[in-house]
Design a protein around this motif. Structure first.
Motif, mmCIF file in Angstrom:
data_model
loop_
_atom_site.group_PDB
_atom_site.id
_atom_site.type_symbol
_atom_site.label_atom_id
_atom_site.label_comp_id
_atom_site.label_asym_id
_atom_site.label_seq_id
_atom_site.Cartn_x
_atom_site.Cartn_y
_atom_site.Cartn_z
ATOM 1 N N LEU A 357 43.595 32.260 47.181
ATOM 2 C CA LEU A 357 43.518 31.261 45.586
ATOM 3 C C LEU A 357 42.246 32.357 45.138
ATOM 4 C CD1 LEU A 357 44.773 28.790 44.785
ATOM 5 C CD2 LEU A 357 42.384 27.802 44.514
ATOM 6 N N MET A 358 41.456 32.757 46.143
ATOM 7 C CA MET A 358 39.675 33.798 46.375
ATOM 8 C C MET A 358 40.859 35.022 46.006
ATOM 9 S SD MET A 358 37.476 31.882 46.628
ATOM 10 C CE MET A 358 36.314 33.491 46.327
ATOM 11 N N GLY A 359 42.048 34.980 45.914
ATOM 12 C CA GLY A 359 42.365 36.800 45.467
ATOM 13 C C GLY A 359 42.045 37.435 46.714
ATOM 14 N N LEU A 360 42.412 37.221 47.689
ATOM 15 C CA LEU A 360 41.688 37.735 48.893
ATOM 16 C C LEU A 360 42.909 38.235 49.781
ATOM 17 C CD1 LEU A 360 38.905 35.889 50.145
ATOM 18 C CD2 LEU A 360 39.004 37.827 48.873
ATOM 19 N N LEU A 361 44.113 37.511 49.149
ATOM 20 C CA LEU A 361 45.653 37.855 49.761
ATOM 21 C C LEU A 361 46.386 38.270 49.021
ATOM 22 C CD1 LEU A 361 45.593 35.369 52.238
ATOM 23 C CD2 LEU A 361 45.550 37.705 53.034
ATOM 24 N N ALA A 380 38.927 45.501 39.551
ATOM 25 C CA ALA A 380 37.998 45.490 38.748
ATOM 26 C C ALA A 380 38.780 43.800 37.345
ATOM 27 C CB ALA A 380 38.328 46.450 37.894
ATOM 28 N N GLN A 381 39.833 43.652 37.570
ATOM 29 C CA GLN A 381 40.065 42.767 36.753
ATOM 30 C C GLN A 381 39.473 41.504 37.901
ATOM 31 O OE1 GLN A 381 44.000 44.029 36.794
ATOM 32 N NE2 GLN A 381 43.628 44.174 33.665
ATOM 33 N N LEU A 382 39.332 40.978 38.555
ATOM 34 C CA LEU A 382 39.023 40.241 39.324
ATOM 35 C C LEU A 382 38.034 39.778 39.221
ATOM 36 C CD1 LEU A 382 41.253 39.707 43.286
ATOM 37 C CD2 LEU A 382 41.549 38.074 41.276
ATOM 38 N N HIS A 417 27.507 40.670 40.045
ATOM 39 C CA HIS A 417 27.864 40.746 38.256
ATOM 40 C C HIS A 417 27.205 41.447 37.361
ATOM 41 C CE1 HIS A 417 31.799 38.669 39.850
ATOM 42 N NE2 HIS A 417 31.298 38.798 41.707
ATOM 43 N N GLY A 418 26.302 42.288 37.844
ATOM 44 C CA GLY A 418 25.161 42.694 36.754
ATOM 45 C C GLY A 418 24.280 41.060 35.943
#
Lengths: 602, 306
Positions: A357-361, A380-382, A417-418
């Motif tokens: 779910l975190m986009g870590l896998l 970058a899109q994540l 995230h600036g």
């Protein structure tokens, strides 16, 4: 159990004092501890971390990490002898033979480079002259007593080839092989899954009944205390708070500390009949009450047919030879302000789901976070998606960089995230600190200056810094003492009420899950086997695995002590399969009001 | 297992090709001229050019390397420029002496280093521990030629226990092995001490004590096999370090190994010998590492070779 009262005293501890060397001089970690242990009796020493309970156990075995810690006074009488004043040689002859011990971590308590047979045989040979086939027979007999399958085959196996539950059985076999009069068990089931814990506790109880062994059980889990103890010693900061028969401690605790400790214990079944989660404040929070037929709100997380598999490489060209089927086609959704608990035992795929779910896998299937599909996004899109979904991990010690100040740690996501810098960043971090109940003056300190509970608050502040809509909490309170755990859970619920956060709460602890969640999904071998509202799953569990899980949880009420646990043999099968393996998908059936249950083979 | 060995063999081939290429390039761009060395100072430019042509040194680099590499495939290491013999023969006649010396060095560094480290760890904080660690530091930081000369002076000249130099008996082997091995012994003593201290803190050591095992059983039976694991991997690397050490040690003790051969060849830019010794050393290092990798799973069952 009046027979026990009359039984002979095996071990008698008198005014025990244990000291630890610190830069500021000797500090007592156990003080004024006295108790008598009778044959066949179980005494539970209960307390939170730092209470001195493990130090007590190690002093009886004379295994304190000398010279850092040592017995500073008192007597430990075993028959005529005072263990505190025996020489190492005399003590060695008692260890394993008369007094044996099992430890918390079955994963690290066995030597990784020696076979099970060798390690068990050695324990026997230390006190008996046994060789050849007689030794082998004795070792196999010891393994049979702890009900290990295929004991002959285990002799040649190494610890890493056995599961945690089996290793703990080997430890128990080793400890009880010579029929010691006293068994000291230091958190023997803390590192194990609940169903395995139930098996191990039952095993200890059965063997104790057969042999009349006296047991000292050290635990932080009041449920285990209620199930196992005849008498209880409650310790706090090295001192005995209260001791007495188990019924009296639970029904009529005399000391405020004991009452607090018991109040903090989440009790399975405490919320029977109510729909929403338990709230910290007396006033129920209406916002979070999701009715079974809610107004259609767009879910903030939608997961459809999520599948995660890991390849195992091998052979000459390092091709894929087998796969771990970690998560297989699971679907669920999470609405704003809702807590969904993913529960299951180790290896069921619940943490993998959180990480996907975190986009870590890498995963297949559809995952939508706040309407954005995660599949196929570049790093970058994540990044913008990650602002909406943040994670809190299990180990508050390992998840904070020890070289950064906690203020920098909490502010780091904002910098990455600036979103803020300079005094704005400082203000924002200060606000986050006060929001999670930390002193904003502590921003410039380092993680090692904080306790476990405070560190978890720091992790929560860090997760909150980006004002996410969803927080994935992976076993986030599992490493904390119960009283601290209760306060962190309260904080999570307050934040949810206030900010409308959604939680994906990943946990193995059924009691905690019951307290915090609106909805529950039970995972087994990578699939969801039952899901529904908390009331549906806990009050009316339909799947046999869900029932087993609930049944296995020790209940912190000695009046409900079981004669025996439901016998649960076997362990969860391995999720590793060959390449041609076709997963069998359990079909979920709606048995009414969105209570989905996997169909089971009759 | 067979697949693992095949893959390692493939890797070894690539390594050897790489090393031969790099060495060849380095020798090619060297300002010194082997043809002039052979011809002597008084030779005319024509003679030098003739010799150069004979040796093929006037060919372009790639042609030279191609000739050398195809020769290698037939087991031909070329002929020495100066000794006029086959390089393969020269190396074969001297390799046994060097291998013997290395084996002696490995045994002495393991025996001395592991014992020192283990004793220091078990006696942590004692005067003995401090003394051993100072000693290991001396071993690590003293140059090999100094150790060699000191050992020679004390044990050969003053005490007369061992011969001053030469080759043949076990007594000849002792001092050169020690000289080559003491550096490694110093490292191993320090590594072993910290590995052992780490292992002694592990839960399974506590379990072993809880069984009622004697102290020596706990240390030798339970701690040692675990502590020695990280050191096994180092032995493979040692062979590489020895390769530079043997040049010094062999000349101090007059030991007839490939170290001396290499030293003479380098002085005279005898390219075929330099190349041959380099490749053989590379093989030895690769082989040493392979053996270390094959031994590791025998001690630690968790390691699977894939």
């Amino acid at each position: 159990m009046s027979a026990i009262k009359a039984a002979e005293t095996v071990l008698s501890v008198r005014d025990l004092k244990v000291q630890v060397a610190t830069p500021a001089g000797a500090r007592a970690v156990v003080e004024g501890l006295s108790f008598d242990l009778h044959a066949g009796e179980t005494i539970c020493i209960a307390g939170e971390s730092g209470s001195g309970k493990s130090m007590t156990a190690l002093s009886v075995m004379r295994l304190l990490p000398e010279p850092m810690a040592r017995i500073g006074g008192g007597e430990i009488l075993f028959g005529e002898r005072d263990l505190a004043s025996l020489t190492e040689g005399e003590m060695r002859r008692l260890r394993g033979n008369d007094i044996a011990m099992i430890f918390q971590e079955p994963m690290t308590s066995l030597n990784p480079v020696l076979t099970i047979g060798r390690q068990l045989g050695e324990a026997l040979q230390a006190h008996r002259t046994l060789t050849g086939s007689a030794l082998k027979k004795a070792v196999v007999a010891a393994l049979e007593q702890v009900r290990i399958s295929e004991p002959e085959r285990r002799l040649k196996q190494y610890p890493h080839e056995l599961s945690g539950g089996m290793r703990q059985r080997v430890m128990i076999a080793m400890a009880l092989a010579l029929n010691p009069r006293v068994l000291i068990a230091d958190e023997p089931t803390t590192a194990l899954d609940v169903t395995v814990q139930a098996q191990i506790l039952e095993l200890i109880r059965d063997l104790q009944r057969e042999r009349g062994t006296a047991v000292i059980l050290i635990t932080h889990d009041m449920g285990v205390v209620a199930e196992m103890a005849d008498r209880v010693i409650v310790m706090n900061h090295g001192k005995v708070v209260e001791q007495g028969p188990v019924g009296q401690i639970f029904t009529a605790p005399k000391q405020p500390y004991t009452r607090e400790l018991l109040a903090a214990v989440p009790k399975l079944g405490a919320l029977k009949g109510s729909e929403g989660p338990m709230r910290a404040s007396a006033a129920p929070a209406p916002v979070a009450d999701i009715k079974p037929t809610p107004v259609p709100v767009r879910p903030v997380v939608e997961v459809n047919n999520l599948t995660v598999r890991f390849d195992i490489h091998g052979g000459l060209l390092q091709r894929v030879v087998r796969r771990v089927h970690a998560v297989e086609k699971i679907s669920f959704s999470l609405k704003p302000g809702e807590t969904l608990a993913l529960v299951g035992e180790s290896g069921c795929g619940k943490s993998t789901t959180g990480r996907a779910l975190m986009g870590l896998l890498p995963f297949t299937g559809d995952v939508l976070v706040a309407g954005t599909p995660l599949g196929g996004l570049s790093r970058a899109q994540l990044r913008p998606v990650r602002r909406d979904i943040q994670m809190i991990f299990q180990d508050p010690y390992a998840s904070l960089d020890p070289r950064m100040t906690v203020g920098d740690l909490v502010g780091e996501p904002l910098t990455i995230h600036g979103l803020a810098s300079g005094s704005e960043l400082e203000d924002r971090v200060a606000w986050l600190f006060s929001r999670v109940g930390l002193d904003r003056d502590h921003m410039h300190r380092h993680p090692h200056e904080f306790s476990g509970g405070q560190r978890q608050r720091i992790c929560i502040a860090r997760a909150l810094s980006l004002s996410p809509r969803v927080i994935v909490a992976d076993e986030s309170v599992s490493a904390l003492d119960v009283s601290v755990q209760a306060r962190v859970l309260d904080l999570l619920q307050e934040l949810q009420d206030e900010m409308g956060l959604s939680y994906l709460f990943i946990s193995h602890d059924m009691a905690v899950v019951e307290q915090i969640s609106h909805r529950v999904a039970v995972m087994y071998l990578g699939q969801i086997v039952e899901t529904g509202t908390r009331a549906q799953v806990f009050d009316d569990p339909r799947h046999s695995y869900t029932r087993r899980l609930i049944e296995a949880v020790p209940i912190a009420d000695p009046a409900r002590k079981r004669e025996s646990f439901v016998r649960m043999e076997g362990e969860i099968p391995s999720p590793v399969h060959g390449l041609d393996y076709q997963p069998v998908y359990a079909e979920l059936e709606d048995i009414g009001a969105r209570h989905l249950v996997a169909r089971e083979a009759a | 297992m067979a697949a693992y060995l095949l893959r390692r063999l493939g890797q070894t081939l690539l390594i050897l090709i790489g090393i031969s290429l790099v060495t060849f390039i380095l020798l090619y761009i060297l300002p010194a001229d082997p043809a002039r060395q052979i011809a002597g100072r008084s030779a005319t430019p024509e003679t030098v050019a003739n010799i150069r042509a004979q040796l093929g040194l006037d060919q372009p680099f790639l042609v030279q390397y191609w000739r050398y590499a195809t020769g290698l495939l037939h087991g031909d290491f070329g002929r020495s420029y100066l000794q006029k013999t086959e390089v393969a023969e020269l190396i074969a006649s001297r390799l046994p002496a060097t291998l013997l010396l290395m084996a002696g060095a490995i045994v002495s560094e393991l025996v001395i280093g592991l014992t020192m480290g283990m004793v220091a760890a078990v006696q942590r904080g004692s005067k003995l521990d401090q003394g051993l660690m100072v000693l290991s530091f001396v071993g690590v930081s003293t140059p090999q030629f100094v150790i060699g000369i000191l050992l020679l002076y004390v044990f050969a000249v003053l005490l007369g226990w061992f011969p001053i130099g030469g080759y043949g008996t076990f007594r000849h082997l002792v001092l050169p092995s020690l000289t080559l091995g003491l550096l490694g012994a110093g490292w191993y003593a320090r590594m072993m001490r910290s590995a052992m201290l780490d292992v002694l803190r592990q839960d399974y050591i506590r379990t072993a004590r809880a069984k009622g095992l004697a102290r020596w059983q706990v240390i030798l039976g339970h701690a040692l096999p675990n502590a020695v694991l990280p050191i096994i991997a180092m032995i493979g690397i040692d062979i590489g370090i020895f390769m530079s050490g043997i040049v010094v040690v062999e000349s101090v003790y007059g030991w007839p190994g490939i170290g001396q051969l290499a030293w003479q060849a380098i002085q005279r830019i005898d390219i075929p010998i330099i190349m041959g010794v380099t490749l053989i050393s590379a093989c030895a290092i690769v082989l040493g590492n392979l053996i270390a990798d094959l031994v590791a799973p025998l001690i630690d069952p968790r390691i699977k070779l894939r």
